[in-house]
Design an enzyme around this catalytic site. Structure first.
Site, PDB file in Angstrom:
ATOM      1  N   LYS A 137       0.871  -1.180   0.000  1.00  9.17           N
ATOM      2  CA  LYS A 137       0.000   0.000   0.000  1.00  9.17           C
ATOM      3  C   LYS A 137       0.901   1.221   0.000  1.00  9.17           C
ATOM      4  O   LYS A 137       1.841   1.323   0.797  1.00  9.17           O
ATOM      5  CB  LYS A 137      -0.861  -0.005   1.287  1.00  9.17           C
TER       6      LYS A 137
ATOM      7  N   LYS B 214       5.170   1.766  -3.111  1.00  7.83           N
ATOM      8  CA  LYS B 214       5.128   3.141  -3.631  1.00  7.83           C
ATOM      9  C   LYS B 214       5.384   3.070  -5.132  1.00  7.83           C
ATOM     10  O   LYS B 214       5.959   2.098  -5.612  1.00  7.83           O
ATOM     11  CB  LYS B 214       6.219   3.994  -2.964  1.00  7.83           C
TER      12      LYS B 214
ATOM     13  N   ASP C 248      -0.259  10.892  -4.478  1.00  4.95           N
ATOM     14  CA  ASP C 248       0.893  11.533  -3.823  1.00  4.95           C
ATOM     15  C   ASP C 248       1.117  12.799  -4.658  1.00  4.95           C
ATOM     16  O   ASP C 248       0.187  13.266  -5.343  1.00  4.95           O
ATOM     17  CB  ASP C 248       2.120  10.595  -3.831  1.00  4.95           C
TER      18      ASP C 248
HETATM   19  P1  NDP Z   1       0.578  17.904  -4.095  1.00  4.29           P
HETATM   20  O1  NDP Z   1       1.079  17.606  -5.458  1.00  4.29           O
HETATM   21  O2  NDP Z   1      -0.876  18.019  -3.864  1.00  4.29           O
HETATM   22  O3  NDP Z   1       1.260  19.224  -3.522  1.00  4.29           O
HETATM   23  C1  NDP Z   1       2.641  19.376  -3.425  1.00  4.29           C
HETATM   24  C2  NDP Z   1       2.883  20.841  -3.079  1.00  4.29           C
HETATM   25  O4  NDP Z   1       4.245  21.048  -2.736  1.00  4.29           O
HETATM   26  C3  NDP Z   1       2.587  21.768  -4.247  1.00  4.29           C
HETATM   27  O5  NDP Z   1       2.093  22.971  -3.740  1.00  4.29           O
HETATM   28  C4  NDP Z   1       3.979  21.954  -4.860  1.00  4.29           C
HETATM   29  O6  NDP Z   1       4.116  23.117  -5.639  1.00  4.29           O
HETATM   30  C5  NDP Z   1       4.776  22.063  -3.601  1.00  4.29           C
HETATM   31  N1  NDP Z   1       6.188  21.854  -3.799  1.00  4.29           N
HETATM   32  C6  NDP Z   1       6.810  20.900  -4.490  1.00  4.29           C
HETATM   33  N2  NDP Z   1       8.131  21.046  -4.402  1.00  4.29           N
HETATM   34  C7  NDP Z   1       8.328  22.127  -3.609  1.00  4.29           C
HETATM   35  C8  NDP Z   1       9.462  22.788  -3.116  1.00  4.29           C
HETATM   36  N3  NDP Z   1      10.706  22.370  -3.437  1.00  4.29           N
HETATM   37  N4  NDP Z   1       9.280  23.844  -2.282  1.00  4.29           N
HETATM   38  C9  NDP Z   1       8.050  24.283  -1.973  1.00  4.29           C
HETATM   39  N5  NDP Z   1       6.951  23.697  -2.423  1.00  4.29           N
HETATM   40  C10 NDP Z   1       7.086  22.638  -3.239  1.00  4.29           C
HETATM   41  O7  NDP Z   1       1.211  16.756  -3.154  1.00  4.29           O
HETATM   42  P2  NDP Z   1       0.730  16.297  -1.719  1.00  4.29           P
HETATM   43  O8  NDP Z   1       0.220  17.430  -0.951  1.00  4.29           O
HETATM   44  O9  NDP Z   1      -0.107  15.095  -1.893  1.00  4.29           O
HETATM   45  O10 NDP Z   1       2.114  15.782  -1.108  1.00  4.29           O
HETATM   46  C11 NDP Z   1       3.009  16.652  -0.413  1.00  4.29           C
HETATM   47  C12 NDP Z   1       3.949  15.827   0.442  1.00  4.29           C
HETATM   48  O11 NDP Z   1       3.184  15.034   1.365  1.00  4.29           O
HETATM   49  C13 NDP Z   1       4.818  14.822  -0.306  1.00  4.29           C
HETATM   50  O12 NDP Z   1       6.056  14.689   0.363  1.00  4.29           O
HETATM   51  C14 NDP Z   1       4.041  13.525  -0.179  1.00  4.29           C
HETATM   52  O13 NDP Z   1       4.866  12.379  -0.336  1.00  4.29           O
HETATM   53  C15 NDP Z   1       3.536  13.668   1.258  1.00  4.29           C
HETATM   54  N6  NDP Z   1       2.390  12.834   1.597  1.00  4.29           N
HETATM   55  C16 NDP Z   1       1.219  12.930   0.906  1.00  4.29           C
HETATM   56  C17 NDP Z   1       0.132  12.154   1.274  1.00  4.29           C
HETATM   57  C18 NDP Z   1      -1.202  12.315   0.624  1.00  4.29           C
HETATM   58  O14 NDP Z   1      -2.159  11.714   1.131  1.00  4.29           O
HETATM   59  N7  NDP Z   1      -1.341  13.094  -0.429  1.00  4.29           N
HETATM   60  C19 NDP Z   1       0.252  11.136   2.345  1.00  4.29           C
HETATM   61  C20 NDP Z   1       1.481  11.208   3.088  1.00  4.29           C
HETATM   62  C21 NDP Z   1       2.519  11.996   2.680  1.00  4.29           C
HETATM   63  P3  NDP Z   1       3.828  23.120  -7.217  1.00  4.29           P
HETATM   64  O15 NDP Z   1       2.368  23.325  -7.341  1.00  4.29           O
HETATM   65  O16 NDP Z   1       4.664  24.233  -7.716  1.00  4.29           O
HETATM   66  O17 NDP Z   1       4.293  21.781  -7.736  1.00  4.29           O
END
Ligand code: NDP
Length: 461
Positions: free
Chosen positions: A105, A141, A181
């Site tokens: 998962k 993953k 993700d």
């Molecule tokens: P999204 O794609 O929804 O959002 C990612 C966000 O982070 C976007 O706003 C993106 O900006 C921004 N971003 C990416 N790189 C950078 C950077 N270098 N500096 C600042 N902002 C940045 O992804 P999620 O919210 O789903 O995931 C975010 C994190 O959470 C990841 O590490 C993921 O692995 C983790 N996670 C997510 C889960 C989930 O349920 N979704 C579960 C557990 C962990 P831009 O729009 O410019 O790309």
């Protein structure tokens, strides 16, 4: 990270440390050029020394070397046709890391930086995180180096259909259950599910989680990771007589995790003053207007810089790391890996930060984590703090199996319970192994034990 325990003799500790060092060296040698995977392995390996010192059976069964080798790593070609009729090719990945306690998962990430190292670091972390939830899910993953940014809906659909045309043969409700993700949200999950259903000729709802509620998704799944991170930090704070109320919060990112972390922090009485995307960050001293962020990012798919067009009193700055210079009580890194380095950690500490809750996966470097722990900043590591997303995904699987659906409040209540239990189990393990308050060690040990014992029970396979 300094490792000490009052539970084992010096000789036992030495033997455990030597074992961990030897396996780490072998992992680095066997997996060259995988910096992120090495980093995740180092953090987990070092924090397991106290348990190996106390219970040498894990060394006898060579559990560490076994657990660090994925059961299966799949890579595949993903050809698709863009809007100009040109053929494009991306690479798809799925790591099926560990199935000792349940089907694999873990989410799918679509981002140009995706490679073997990123997928393996995420998959490795996922094993321990999933175990921590207390639910029967193994670790996996996947993803692709496809960049959804700037692509039309048609292009995203054709790419995801091609991706699933290969992936479908490796997954299933009792085999491997992907979710979203970075770069994979409700739209992508919808296209992936449609293609899987068409190829399989069966409605296997439990093959993917993060679906929309109209076709088998769980209420609260979109909110789960962000809400869960805030619930976890709330527990950490409460233990020290603190709370979100009237605190100043900085949240990086403006994606799924960030948006719902901001929402819950507001509901608990905090003021969130900054958020970001991969280009820059906004600082709004009056408090970030969440409705604007939601519309810009979830509906219009625009840049966060557009925020200041509607809120001229706010400031926009190019670059990602400057956000950590904003003074705050609580910092929630919710964007991506290694976004808080040693220098940013130092700045946060000098500005008086009290708590860090990792909503993203591995957002703090090893040096940054050490600094937070040395300075007694409350630190909620990713695999505990952001486990709410995968926990509600597992609840989505349960609802799909039962062919029924719980309400938002029912799932939210279960999520709160799960986050409380993760906190309690992690803090208990930290204390038991001689590192009170160290949730990095506590979470890793609590997550490891169940998986390791299940692996031993199932023999050498
Ligand atoms: P999204 O794609 O929804 O959002 C990612 C966000 O982070 C976007 O706003 C993106 O900006 C921004 N971003 C990416 N790189 C950078 C950077 N270098 N500096 C600042 N902002 C940045 O992804 P999620 O919210 O789903 O995931 C975010 C994190 O959470 C990841 O590490 C993921 O692995 C983790 N996670 C997510 C889960 C989930 O349920 N979704 C579960 C557990 C962990 P831009 O729009 O410019 O790309």
């Amino acid at each position: 990270m300094a490792i000490m325990t009052n539970q084992a003799s010096t000789l036992e500790r030495q033997a455990a440390q030597e074992y961990v060092n030897k396996v780490y060296e072998a992992v680095v040698k066997r997996n060259p050029n995988e910096a992120e995977f090495h980093q995740a392995a180092k953090e987990i390996f070092d924090s397991l020394v106290p348990i190996f010192a106390k219970y040498p059976k894990y060394i006898e069964h060579n559990i560490l070397e076994r657990i660090a080798e994925p059961e299966r790593m799949i890579t595949f070609r993903v050809p698709w046709v863009d809007d100009n009729g040109k053929v494009q090719v991306n690479r798809g990945f799925r790591v099926q890391f560990n199935s000792a306690i349940g089907p694999y998962k873990g989410g799918l990430r679509f981002h140009p930086s995706v490679n073997t190292s990123i997928i393996k670091f995420l998959g490795f972390e996922q094993i321990f995180k999933n175990s921590l939830t207390g639910l029967p899910i193994g670790g996996g993953k996947g993803g692709s180096d496809f960049d959804p940014k700037g692509k039309s809906d048609g292009e995203v659909m054709r790419f995801t259909q091609s991706f699933m045309t290969e992936l479908y043969r490796h997954i299933g409700p009792d085999v491997d259950v992907p979710a979203g993700d970075i770069g994979v949200g409700a739209r992508e999950i919808g296209y992936l599910f449609g293609q899987y259903k068409k190829i399989r000729g069966a409605y296997e709802a439990g093959v993917l989680t993060g679906k929309a509620p109209i076709y088998g998704g769980s209420p609260t799944r979109p909110e789960a990771t962000g809400y869960g991170t805030v619930y976890f930090v709330e527990e950490m704070l409460a233990d020290k007589g603190l709370s979100f109320k009237d605190s100043t919060v900085v949240v990086s990112g403006s994606g799924n995790v960030s948006i719902y972390a901001i929402e819950k922090a507001y509901q608990l009485g905090a003021k969130v003053v900054a958020c970001s995307d991969s280009n820059g960050y906004v600082y709004d001293r009056n408090g970030i207007n969440l409705d604007t962020v939601k519309r810009l990012k979830e509906v219009e798919r625009k840049r966060i810089s557009d925020y200041v067009l509607e809120h001229p009193e706010a400031e926009y700055y190019e670059g990602c790391t400057g956000i950590w210079k904003i003074p705050c009580d609580i910092a929630l890194p919710c964007a991506t890996q290694n976004e808080i380095d040693e220098a940013s950690a130092q700045t946060l500490i000098e500005n008086g930060v009290k708590a860090i809750g990792e909503g993203a996966n591995m957002p703090s470097t090893l040096e940054a984590i050490d600094l937070f722990l040395e300075n007694r900043v409350l630190f909620g590591p990713a695999k505990a703090a952001n486990a709410g997303g995968v926990a509600v995904s597992a609840l989505e699987m349960s609802q799909n199996s039962m062919r029924m659906s719980w309400t938002f409040d029912e799932v939210d209540a279960k999520l709160q319970d799960i986050m409380k239990n993760i906190y309690r189990n992690s803090i208990k393990a930290a204390e038991e192994f001689g590192h009170p308050d160290n949730l990095v060690i506590g979470a890793n040990i609590a997550g490891f034990t169940k998986v390791a014992d299940a692996m031993i029970a199932q023999g050498v396979i």
